[in-house]
Design a protein around this motif. Structure first.
Motif, PDB file in Angstrom:
ATOM      1  N   ALA A 137      80.260 -13.975 -22.681  1.00  0.00           N
ATOM      2  CA  ALA A 137      80.054 -15.067 -21.729  1.00  0.00           C
ATOM      3  C   ALA A 137      80.785 -16.315 -22.212  1.00  0.00           C
ATOM      4  O   ALA A 137      80.835 -16.596 -23.407  1.00  0.00           O
ATOM      5  CB  ALA A 137      78.569 -15.356 -21.578  1.00  0.00           C
ATOM      6  N   LYS A 138      81.351 -17.064 -21.268  1.00  0.00           N
ATOM      7  CA  LYS A 138      82.032 -18.305 -21.636  1.00  0.00           C
ATOM      8  C   LYS A 138      81.038 -19.415 -21.919  1.00  0.00           C
ATOM      9  O   LYS A 138      81.282 -20.290 -22.741  1.00  0.00           O
ATOM     10  CB  LYS A 138      82.980 -18.729 -20.511  1.00  0.00           C
ATOM     11  N   ASP A 139      79.924 -19.392 -21.210  1.00  0.00           N
ATOM     12  CA  ASP A 139      78.904 -20.424 -21.387  1.00  0.00           C
ATOM     13  C   ASP A 139      77.559 -19.793 -21.063  1.00  0.00           C
ATOM     14  O   ASP A 139      77.365 -19.282 -19.960  1.00  0.00           O
ATOM     15  CB  ASP A 139      79.185 -21.615 -20.466  1.00  0.00           C
ATOM     16  N   ASP A 140      76.657 -19.803 -22.021  1.00  0.00           N
ATOM     17  CA  ASP A 140      75.367 -19.168 -21.817  1.00  0.00           C
ATOM     18  C   ASP A 140      74.339 -19.869 -22.689  1.00  0.00           C
ATOM     19  O   ASP A 140      74.628 -20.215 -23.843  1.00  0.00           O
ATOM     20  CB  ASP A 140      75.441 -17.681 -22.188  1.00  0.00           C
ATOM     21  N   PHE A 145      75.260 -14.165 -26.401  1.00  0.00           N
ATOM     22  CA  PHE A 145      76.147 -13.647 -25.369  1.00  0.00           C
ATOM     23  C   PHE A 145      77.504 -14.349 -25.357  1.00  0.00           C
ATOM     24  O   PHE A 145      78.369 -13.991 -24.557  1.00  0.00           O
ATOM     25  CB  PHE A 145      75.482 -13.747 -23.992  1.00  0.00           C
ATOM     26  N   THR A 146      77.705 -15.335 -26.213  1.00  0.00           N
ATOM     27  CA  THR A 146      79.002 -16.000 -26.317  1.00  0.00           C
ATOM     28  C   THR A 146      79.759 -15.571 -27.562  1.00  0.00           C
ATOM     29  O   THR A 146      80.813 -16.120 -27.862  1.00  0.00           O
ATOM     30  CB  THR A 146      78.835 -17.530 -26.343  1.00  0.00           C
ATOM     31  N   ASP A 163      78.117  -9.855 -21.796  1.00  0.00           N
ATOM     32  CA  ASP A 163      77.621 -10.994 -21.031  1.00  0.00           C
ATOM     33  C   ASP A 163      76.451 -10.595 -20.133  1.00  0.00           C
ATOM     34  O   ASP A 163      76.180 -11.234 -19.132  1.00  0.00           O
ATOM     35  CB  ASP A 163      78.737 -11.625 -20.192  1.00  0.00           C
ATOM     36  N   ARG A 164      75.771  -9.501 -20.485  1.00  0.00           N
ATOM     37  CA  ARG A 164      74.654  -8.903 -19.749  1.00  0.00           C
ATOM     38  C   ARG A 164      75.116  -7.907 -18.672  1.00  0.00           C
ATOM     39  O   ARG A 164      74.433  -6.933 -18.411  1.00  0.00           O
ATOM     40  CB  ARG A 164      73.747  -9.946 -19.076  1.00  0.00           C
TER      41      ARG A 164
END
Length: 354
Positions: A137-140, A145-146, A163-164
């Motif tokens: 993920a880019k933002d979490d 997740f990043t 990222d889920r």
């Protein structure tokens, strides 16, 4: 400090350090008999890049990173003289001079050298990481997740990110044995690996991880790695296996995806010897495309978000890909039909079709 260096080599070192460090971080230039070193650090990150240079006078100076990087980018390949002139650091060429302010010297405790635990081929590492880090993920709000989980053991390096909605796991050989298990910010790790050349050393210490190679070093604080695991995804209920050309499927996804609804969800209908991609959009119509495939097991019709499916297929460019489809809303598992130096497993969650 007084040193002469090729402007393009110094520019590459300064730009690499600037991309990794937070904005407004100062860079430290150090000249000695070995050449010129560009370094920077903040509480979580340490970077160092070497640049070939002829040193006339040893010394060390701190300067703002942004104007130094911008100036060097415009100088080309000619030699540049880097010399301290009072409260300025001057960049001198035959017909030009640029001067940056020298920042107050800060006494820093030397960064402790992280012990090296193993080595890996830099090109293979960067290629595998580019695929795996793309699923982070880019933002979490949950940092796990990043990041990319980096695990070493039993002669191989395992890279994992998620990222889920998808997860990628790559396994590649280590050049030397070692043990490691850390979660590293994905964006930082990808940029560091992009700079690496040749053999890359893997370093680890309490709460920190590092990469080193000839002419470069990056060290960073790590995240909590405990919960990001391939074992958390059920994958033992496969009832349909489809093998086909990854590039052909990706091209069909792009074409049929034009007609998908706003969520860009496509349905993959599996037949006896083929797969049929289908999508529809009320205002533009519908599309379908059929591809030949090797199919075993039951017939099924999972749906996937087009961009996630394209990302997954992009990891298998030029290869035949095997889709192991599980029933219901369980992950679809993608692997190459023939495993190369990097063994990649890509988990893709299906979507509910409208």
């Amino acid at each position: 400090m007084d040193v002469t260096a090729p402007a393009h080599r110094l520019s590459a070192a300064v730009s690499a350090a600037s991309r990794l460090l937070p904005a407004r971080t100062a860079l430290r230039l150090r000249a000695d008999a070995a050449g010129l070193t560009v370094a920077g650090r903040d509480p979580d990150l340490t970077v160092r890049f070497d640049c070939p240079a002829t040193t006339h006078t040893d010394g060390e100076v701190a300067v703002p990173a942004a104007p130094l990087a911008e100036t060097l980018k415009m100088l080309g390949a000619e030699p540049v003289r880097v010399v301290v002139e009072g409260s300025r650091l001057a960049l001198r060429l035959d017909q030009a001079r640029f001067a940056l302010p020298v920042l107050p010297s800060v006494v820093e405790s030397p960064a402790s050298e992280l012990p090296q635990v193993s080595e890996v081929d830099g090109h293979v590492f960067a290629s595998a990481l580019r695929i795996v880090a793309g699923t982070a993920a880019k933002d979490d709000p949950l940092p796990l997740f990043t990041g990319v989980r980096v695990q070493a053991g039993d002669g191989e390096l395992t890279l994992t990110a998620s990222d889920r909605y998808r997860m990628a796991v790559a396994r590649l050989p280590l050049r030397s044995p070692g043990a490691l298990d850390v979660l590293v910010p994905a964006a930082l790790l990808t940029e560091a690996a992009r700079q690496a050349r040749g053999v890359v050393g893997l370093h680890s210490g309490p709460g920190r991880f590092g990469l080193s190679w000839a002419g470069g070093l990056v060290g960073t604080a790590v995240l909590d790695a405990g919960f990001l695991s391939e074992e958390a995804i059920p994958s033992g209920a496969v009832d349909t296996i489809v093998t086909l050309d990854a590039d052909a499927l990706a091209a069909a996804v792009r074409r049929v995806g034009v007609y998908a609804e706003d969520r860009r969800v496509l349905t993959l209908e599996v037949g006896d010897t083929q797969v049929r991609l289908a999508s529809a959009r009320q205002d533009t119509g519908e599309a379908e495309e059929t591809l030949k495939a090797d199919v075993s097991g039951g017939r099924t019709s999972p749906s996937f978000q087009a961009r996630y499916l394209l990302d997954a297929l992009g990891a298998f460019t030029g290869e035949r890909v095997v889709l192991s489809i599980q029933p219901g809303m369980r992950a679809c598992v993608l692997r190459a039909a023939e495993t190369g130096e990097v063994a990649l497993t890509y988990y893709l969650m299906p979507m509910l079709a409208r």
